[in-house]
Design a protein around this motif. Sequence first.
Motif, mmCIF file in Angstrom:
data_model
loop_
_atom_site.group_PDB
_atom_site.id
_atom_site.type_symbol
_atom_site.label_atom_id
_atom_site.label_comp_id
_atom_site.label_asym_id
_atom_site.label_seq_id
_atom_site.Cartn_x
_atom_site.Cartn_y
_atom_site.Cartn_z
ATOM 1 N N LYS A 1 -6.806 2.751 -4.794
ATOM 2 C CA LYS A 1 -7.781 3.768 -5.211
ATOM 3 C C LYS A 1 -8.175 3.541 -6.667
ATOM 4 C CE LYS A 1 -6.639 5.684 -1.327
ATOM 5 N NZ LYS A 1 -7.509 5.676 -0.167
ATOM 6 N N ASP B 1 2.911 12.190 -2.702
ATOM 7 C CA ASP B 1 1.871 11.171 -2.512
ATOM 8 C C ASP B 1 0.827 11.382 -3.611
ATOM 9 O OD1 ASP B 1 -0.369 9.754 -1.702
ATOM 10 O OD2 ASP B 1 -0.211 10.320 0.405
ATOM 11 N N GLY C 1 0.835 -1.194 0.000
ATOM 12 C CA GLY C 1 0.000 0.000 0.000
ATOM 13 C C GLY C 1 0.869 1.243 0.000
ATOM 14 N N ALA C 2 0.225 2.369 -0.311
ATOM 15 C CA ALA C 2 0.954 3.635 -0.219
ATOM 16 C C ALA C 2 1.428 3.826 1.217
ATOM 17 C CB ALA C 2 0.053 4.785 -0.646
ATOM 18 N N SER C 3 0.679 3.287 2.175
ATOM 19 C CA SER C 3 1.034 3.491 3.587
ATOM 20 C C SER C 3 2.447 3.011 3.888
ATOM 21 C CB SER C 3 0.047 2.755 4.495
ATOM 22 O OG SER C 3 -1.257 3.191 4.227
ATOM 23 N N PHE D 1 -2.529 14.279 5.357
ATOM 24 C CA PHE D 1 -2.945 12.893 5.588
ATOM 25 C C PHE D 1 -2.346 12.421 6.907
ATOM 26 C CE2 PHE D 1 -2.755 8.248 4.582
ATOM 27 C CZ PHE D 1 -4.122 8.059 4.567
ATOM 28 N N ASN E 1 0.937 16.241 -1.771
ATOM 29 C CA ASN E 1 -0.128 15.271 -2.071
ATOM 30 C C ASN E 1 -1.032 15.944 -3.101
ATOM 31 O OD1 ASN E 1 -3.109 14.296 -0.219
ATOM 32 N ND2 ASN E 1 -2.161 13.274 -1.942
ATOM 33 N N TYR F 1 1.536 11.092 7.955
ATOM 34 C CA TYR F 1 2.824 11.742 7.665
ATOM 35 C C TYR F 1 3.571 12.142 8.946
ATOM 36 C CZ TYR F 1 0.662 12.694 2.990
ATOM 37 O OH TYR F 1 0.030 12.614 1.778
ATOM 38 N N VAL G 1 -1.615 9.067 -4.741
ATOM 39 C CA VAL G 1 -2.530 7.907 -4.797
ATOM 40 C C VAL G 1 -3.813 8.217 -5.584
ATOM 41 C CG1 VAL G 1 -1.649 6.894 -2.655
ATOM 42 C CG2 VAL G 1 -3.690 8.315 -2.566
ATOM 43 N N TYR G 2 -4.139 9.503 -5.747
ATOM 44 C CA TYR G 2 -5.347 9.855 -6.528
ATOM 45 C C TYR G 2 -4.983 10.329 -7.931
ATOM 46 C CZ TYR G 2 -7.441 9.479 -1.945
ATOM 47 O OH TYR G 2 -7.846 9.000 -0.722
ATOM 48 N N LEU H 1 4.961 5.253 2.160
ATOM 49 C CA LEU H 1 5.218 6.505 2.880
ATOM 50 C C LEU H 1 6.126 6.258 4.079
ATOM 51 C CD1 LEU H 1 1.543 7.846 2.710
ATOM 52 C CD2 LEU H 1 3.530 8.897 1.593
ATOM 53 N N LYS I 1 -4.120 -3.375 -0.318
ATOM 54 C CA LYS I 1 -2.921 -2.708 0.185
ATOM 55 C C LYS I 1 -1.692 -3.014 -0.683
ATOM 56 C CE LYS I 1 -2.912 -0.486 3.525
ATOM 57 N NZ LYS I 1 -3.297 0.949 3.729
ATOM 58 N N ASN J 1 -5.966 15.048 -0.758
ATOM 59 C CA ASN J 1 -6.991 14.581 0.177
ATOM 60 C C ASN J 1 -6.838 15.403 1.456
ATOM 61 O OD1 ASN J 1 -8.558 13.216 2.008
ATOM 62 N ND2 ASN J 1 -7.278 11.387 2.089
ATOM 63 N N SER K 1 -0.757 4.088 -5.381
ATOM 64 C CA SER K 1 -1.437 2.913 -4.816
ATOM 65 C C SER K 1 -2.400 2.331 -5.836
ATOM 66 C CB SER K 1 -2.223 3.347 -3.576
ATOM 67 O OG SER K 1 -3.028 2.293 -3.106
HETATM 68 C C1 LIG Z 1 -3.491 10.786 0.595
HETATM 69 C C2 LIG Z 1 -3.404 9.333 0.894
HETATM 70 N N1 LIG Z 1 -2.197 8.749 0.963
HETATM 71 C C3 LIG Z 1 -2.055 7.445 1.239
HETATM 72 C C4 LIG Z 1 -3.155 6.643 1.473
HETATM 73 C C5 LIG Z 1 -2.950 5.194 1.825
HETATM 74 O O1 LIG Z 1 -3.070 4.371 0.705
HETATM 75 P P1 LIG Z 1 -3.017 2.780 0.850
HETATM 76 O O2 LIG Z 1 -4.376 2.322 1.246
HETATM 77 O O3 LIG Z 1 -2.605 2.297 -0.497
HETATM 78 O O4 LIG Z 1 -2.015 2.451 1.898
HETATM 79 C C6 LIG Z 1 -4.431 7.194 1.406
HETATM 80 C C7 LIG Z 1 -5.613 6.371 1.684
HETATM 81 O O5 LIG Z 1 -6.675 6.863 1.986
HETATM 82 C C8 LIG Z 1 -4.562 8.583 1.104
HETATM 83 O O6 LIG Z 1 -5.755 9.174 1.037
#
Ligand SMILES: Cc1ncc(COP(=O)(O)O)c(C=O)c1O
Length: 383
Positions: free
Chosen positions: A233, A199, A96-98, A122, A167, A125, A201-202, A101, A241, A171, A230
């Motif tokens: 999304k 970041d 996942g992006a999580s 987000f 980002n 961070y 992801v969108y 990051l 993930k 978000n 990611s």
């Molecule tokens: C801005 C942002 N970064 C990272 C993530 C995390 O992405 P992932 O679910 O792929 O870990 C999200 C998920 O909501 C997000 O909104």
Amino acid sequence: MTMQISSKLPHVGTNIFTIMSQMAMQHNAINLSQGFPSFATPEPLRELVYHYMNEGFNQYPPMMGIPKLRQQLAAKTAQLYGRTVSPDNEITICTGASEGLFSAISAVVSAGDEVILFDPAFDCYQPIVELNGGRAVHIPLTSPDYRFDWQQLRDTITPKTRLIILNSPHNPTGTTLSATDLDTLAEIIRDSNILILSDEVYEHIIFDGQTHQSILCHAELAERALVISSFGKTYHATGWKIGYCIAPPALTTEFRRIHQFVTFSVMTPMQYALADFLEQSPEYYLNLSAFYQQKRDTFCYLLEESRFKFTPTQGTFFQLLDYSNITDQSDVEYARYLTREVGVASIPISVFYEQLPQEHVLRFCFAKDDATLQKAARRLCEI
Ligand SMILES: Cc1ncc(COP(=O)(O)O)c(C=O)c1O
């Protein structure tokens, strides 16, 4: 003797997404809080996962991700963003992006470093920066347009600044970076050692004819950037993930040093399936903005008669609604009230600011089927 445990993150409680989703369940409210789509993961993609699982692709894959997935991402990066990246030493598949990051920040931030974040930021961070001994320095994005303020960035940079986290699409505000923004940013950090963590992801959810300005489009910035995205999304598969990090070789080496001990590698059958699906169905991510723009337009149209004020979001699947015409309650109180009494759960955005913003704004996720959006909007219009 009582055991002493000193918390490494003493100020961190249960995150707001968990709290609001739990409240939504408890009060049987429509959950527009947490950002997950109610749409099915594409069937051909699911079929590919079954296929690879049944064919026995179930053991550890390479630490950096399977070659075909990295090759497909390199091809996509060249096509969409005009940058040639090496699948071997510039792309890493992560949990996942999580995790991306976490590994990226851990790879480059050391004790005493300052990291600049744009609020609302987000939620993960800052804790990751702090776990690495860094200090988060916040720049607020403010209503009504929530643009990045580059002069404020200039004023905030110090000799200790190590990293700037961006980002876009953002978000929860939906703010997007333009090509001019990237040029300005490049000019600001040109003579420094500052790195960028972007970041994105969108990246495939951007509206009104805009094209996503990835940091990867900007040759100078890309040389000093870690870009995180990611599949969650993009393919309505947030529970899988799976994400990835694209960074120049020297940064990728550092990223992988951390990544290998955080997770080592990422689910094998999903990686094979995603590699095939990227190759077979690029139209899927190319059409995603149009799909979500229709959702945004539906939600905004349904709310036209409400007492909420809003500007249609420019990206992501979140819409901010300003309730200052309705009450002057804090956003946390009002989000709780709406969940309990009106039956619609949202996210108060003040929790993503270091300094409480003046605005009265909540975030609503519109990645839902039309019937759910209609039901939620009907309730919101009755206020
Ligand atoms: C801005 C942002 N970064 C990272 C993530 C995390 O992405 P992932 O679910 O792929 O870990 C999200 C998920 O909501 C997000 O909104």
